[in-house]
Design a protein around this motif. Structure first.
Motif, PDB file in Angstrom:
ATOM      1  N   GLN A 116       0.850  -1.192   0.000  1.00 53.63           N
ATOM      2  CA  GLN A 116       0.000   0.000   0.000  1.00 53.63           C
ATOM      3  C   GLN A 116       0.880   1.234   0.000  1.00 53.63           C
ATOM      4  OE1 GLN A 116      -2.362   0.013   3.557  1.00 53.63           O
ATOM      5  NE2 GLN A 116      -3.966  -1.267   2.686  1.00 53.63           N
ATOM      6  N   GLY A 117       0.407   2.262  -0.650  1.00 48.80           N
ATOM      7  CA  GLY A 117       1.042   3.560  -0.548  1.00 48.80           C
ATOM      8  C   GLY A 117       2.336   3.747  -1.300  1.00 48.80           C
ATOM      9  N   GLY A 118       2.738   2.771  -2.089  1.00 52.30           N
ATOM     10  CA  GLY A 118       3.990   2.878  -2.816  1.00 52.30           C
ATOM     11  C   GLY A 118       3.921   3.872  -3.967  1.00 52.30           C
ATOM     12  N   ASP A 119       5.056   4.432  -4.309  1.00 56.13           N
ATOM     13  CA  ASP A 119       5.186   5.357  -5.435  1.00 56.13           C
ATOM     14  C   ASP A 119       5.895   4.598  -6.564  1.00 56.13           C
ATOM     15  OD1 ASP A 119       5.989   7.289  -7.297  1.00 56.13           O
ATOM     16  OD2 ASP A 119       6.417   8.782  -5.752  1.00 56.13           O
ATOM     17  N   SER A 120       5.231   4.452  -7.697  1.00 56.87           N
ATOM     18  CA  SER A 120       5.806   3.670  -8.807  1.00 56.87           C
ATOM     19  C   SER A 120       7.071   4.309  -9.377  1.00 56.87           C
ATOM     20  CB  SER A 120       4.770   3.463  -9.914  1.00 56.87           C
ATOM     21  OG  SER A 120       4.359   4.721 -10.433  1.00 56.87           O
ATOM     22  N   ASN A 121       7.326   5.566  -9.037  1.00 56.35           N
ATOM     23  CA  ASN A 121       8.543   6.238  -9.508  1.00 56.35           C
ATOM     24  C   ASN A 121       9.750   5.980  -8.611  1.00 56.35           C
ATOM     25  OD1 ASN A 121       7.281   7.507 -11.758  1.00 56.35           O
ATOM     26  ND2 ASN A 121       6.382   8.989 -10.340  1.00 56.35           N
ATOM     27  N   ILE A 122       9.543   5.315  -7.498  1.00 55.39           N
ATOM     28  CA  ILE A 122      10.634   5.035  -6.566  1.00 55.39           C
ATOM     29  C   ILE A 122      10.994   3.561  -6.641  1.00 55.39           C
ATOM     30  CG2 ILE A 122      11.355   5.024  -4.147  1.00 55.39           C
ATOM     31  CD1 ILE A 122       9.418   7.333  -3.655  1.00 55.39           C
ATOM     32  N   ASP A 123      12.281   3.286  -6.819  1.00 54.21           N
ATOM     33  CA  ASP A 123      12.789   1.911  -6.792  1.00 54.21           C
ATOM     34  C   ASP A 123      13.250   1.633  -5.358  1.00 54.21           C
ATOM     35  OD1 ASP A 123      14.136  -0.497  -6.997  1.00 54.21           O
ATOM     36  OD2 ASP A 123      15.150   0.025  -8.873  1.00 54.21           O
ATOM     37  N   TYR A 124      12.355   1.071  -4.545  1.00 50.13           N
ATOM     38  CA  TYR A 124      12.640   0.854  -3.134  1.00 50.13           C
ATOM     39  C   TYR A 124      13.770  -0.156  -2.935  1.00 50.13           C
ATOM     40  CZ  TYR A 124       8.290   3.381  -2.417  1.00 50.13           C
ATOM     41  OH  TYR A 124       7.311   4.347  -2.427  1.00 50.13           O
ATOM     42  N   GLN A 125      13.863  -1.151  -3.806  1.00 45.35           N
ATOM     43  CA  GLN A 125      14.951  -2.120  -3.691  1.00 45.35           C
ATOM     44  C   GLN A 125      16.308  -1.441  -3.877  1.00 45.35           C
ATOM     45  OE1 GLN A 125      14.423  -5.516  -6.238  1.00 45.35           O
ATOM     46  NE2 GLN A 125      12.558  -6.155  -5.204  1.00 45.35           N
ATOM     47  N   LYS A 126      16.414  -0.608  -4.893  1.00 46.99           N
ATOM     48  CA  LYS A 126      17.672   0.097  -5.142  1.00 46.99           C
ATOM     49  C   LYS A 126      17.987   1.054  -4.003  1.00 46.99           C
ATOM     50  CE  LYS A 126      20.164   2.947  -8.503  1.00 46.99           C
ATOM     51  NZ  LYS A 126      21.114   3.265  -7.496  1.00 46.99           N
ATOM     52  N   GLU A 127      16.969   1.769  -3.540  1.00 50.66           N
ATOM     53  CA  GLU A 127      17.167   2.689  -2.430  1.00 50.66           C
ATOM     54  C   GLU A 127      17.700   1.956  -1.198  1.00 50.66           C
ATOM     55  OE1 GLU A 127      14.573   5.652   0.423  1.00 50.66           O
ATOM     56  OE2 GLU A 127      13.869   5.290  -1.614  1.00 50.66           O
ATOM     57  N   LEU A 128      17.139   0.793  -0.926  1.00 47.82           N
ATOM     58  CA  LEU A 128      17.572  -0.005   0.220  1.00 47.82           C
ATOM     59  C   LEU A 128      19.002  -0.503   0.027  1.00 47.82           C
ATOM     60  CD1 LEU A 128      16.711  -1.148   2.947  1.00 47.82           C
ATOM     61  CD2 LEU A 128      15.754  -3.100   1.737  1.00 47.82           C
ATOM     62  N   CYS A 129      19.312  -1.003  -1.162  1.00 50.48           N
ATOM     63  CA  CYS A 129      20.682  -1.478  -1.443  1.00 50.48           C
ATOM     64  C   CYS A 129      21.689  -0.342  -1.280  1.00 50.48           C
ATOM     65  CB  CYS A 129      20.777  -2.063  -2.845  1.00 50.48           C
ATOM     66  SG  CYS A 129      19.968  -3.652  -3.039  1.00 50.48           S
ATOM     67  N   MET A 133      21.290   2.341   0.550  1.00 49.81           N
ATOM     68  CA  MET A 133      21.278   2.747   1.948  1.00 49.81           C
ATOM     69  C   MET A 133      22.185   1.859   2.806  1.00 49.81           C
ATOM     70  SD  MET A 133      17.914   3.086   4.382  1.00 49.81           S
ATOM     71  CE  MET A 133      17.765   1.363   4.811  1.00 49.81           C
ATOM     72  N   VAL A 134      22.168   0.553   2.542  1.00 47.77           N
ATOM     73  CA  VAL A 134      22.935  -0.387   3.367  1.00 47.77           C
ATOM     74  C   VAL A 134      24.264  -0.764   2.737  1.00 47.77           C
ATOM     75  CG1 VAL A 134      20.856  -1.282   4.454  1.00 47.77           C
ATOM     76  CG2 VAL A 134      21.784  -2.448   2.461  1.00 47.77           C
ATOM     77  N   ASP A 135      24.545  -0.189   1.562  1.00 48.98           N
ATOM     78  CA  ASP A 135      25.805  -0.410   0.862  1.00 48.98           C
ATOM     79  C   ASP A 135      26.009  -1.882   0.493  1.00 48.98           C
ATOM     80  OD1 ASP A 135      28.064   0.587  -0.399  1.00 48.98           O
ATOM     81  OD2 ASP A 135      29.337   0.229   1.352  1.00 48.98           O
ATOM     82  N   TYR A 136      24.929  -2.504   0.007  1.00 45.89           N
ATOM     83  CA  TYR A 136      24.993  -3.858  -0.539  1.00 45.89           C
ATOM     84  C   TYR A 136      24.693  -3.732  -2.026  1.00 45.89           C
ATOM     85  CZ  TYR A 136      24.773  -6.621   3.820  1.00 45.89           C
ATOM     86  OH  TYR A 136      25.026  -7.218   5.018  1.00 45.89           O
ATOM     87  N   GLU A 137      25.439  -4.432  -2.819  1.00 44.96           N
ATOM     88  CA  GLU A 137      25.174  -4.391  -4.252  1.00 44.96           C
ATOM     89  C   GLU A 137      23.961  -5.249  -4.609  1.00 44.96           C
ATOM     90  OE1 GLU A 137      27.533  -5.125  -8.449  1.00 44.96           O
ATOM     91  OE2 GLU A 137      28.654  -4.909  -6.595  1.00 44.96           O
ATOM     92  N   TYR A 138      23.869  -6.423  -3.975  1.00 47.21           N
ATOM     93  CA  TYR A 138      22.773  -7.357  -4.274  1.00 47.21           C
ATOM     94  C   TYR A 138      22.108  -7.792  -2.974  1.00 47.21           C
ATOM     95  CZ  TYR A 138      25.443  -7.759  -8.586  1.00 47.21           C
ATOM     96  OH  TYR A 138      26.128  -7.482  -9.729  1.00 47.21           O
ATOM     97  N   LEU A 139      20.852  -7.515  -2.845  1.00 43.54           N
ATOM     98  CA  LEU A 139      20.072  -8.024  -1.723  1.00 43.54           C
ATOM     99  C   LEU A 139      18.961  -8.950  -2.196  1.00 43.54           C
ATOM    100  CD1 LEU A 139      19.544  -4.912   0.596  1.00 43.54           C
ATOM    101  CD2 LEU A 139      20.971  -6.907   1.037  1.00 43.54           C
ATOM    102  N   PHE A 140      18.541  -8.774  -3.439  1.00 45.46           N
ATOM    103  CA  PHE A 140      17.326  -9.455  -3.894  1.00 45.46           C
ATOM    104  C   PHE A 140      17.543 -10.380  -5.086  1.00 45.46           C
ATOM    105  CE2 PHE A 140      16.230  -5.387  -1.942  1.00 45.46           C
ATOM    106  CZ  PHE A 140      15.487  -5.856  -0.870  1.00 45.46           C
TER     107      PHE A 140
END
Length: 101
Positions: free
Chosen positions: A13-26, A28-35
């Motif tokens: 719910q409430g997500g913005d289709s213009n935001i890549d949350y996976q990339k933002e998270l990667c 943020m935590v300085d991981y290249e691959y999380l998913f």
């Protein structure tokens, strides 16, 4: 060594289709691959709370599938908090005795 888990992230719910949350998270935590492949991400709970706090109106669902059989779970994050973590239950269907007649 370490424990590997395959993660998947969804917005429910409430997500913005213009935001890549996976990339933002990667980023943020300085991981290249999380998913893309199983990884060791021991801080996933705290990192998801941080992401959720940044986007307080988005309901996030983080799936985890660990390397041990049956280690599957879902965690729901909203407003900077983990609202619930649900462990998978593996249930066998009852055997149909009419199949042996």
């Amino acid at each position: 060594m370490g424990y590997y888990t395959q993660y998947a992230l969804e917005t429910l719910q409430g997500g913005d289709s213009n935001i890549d949350y996976q990339k933002e998270l990667c980023d943020m935590v300085d991981y290249e691959y999380l998913f893309d492949e199983p990884t060791k991400w021991y801080e996933h709970h705290e990192d998801m709370k941080t992401l959720s706090k940044k986007h307080p109106k988005v309901l996030f669902l983080l799936h985890g599938d660990g390397e041990e059989n049956g280690d599957m779970w879902r965690a729901y994050y909203y407003g900077g908090e983990c609202k619930e973590r649900i462990e998978a239950e593996i249930v066998f269907k009852e055997f149909d005795l009419t199949k042996i007649k």
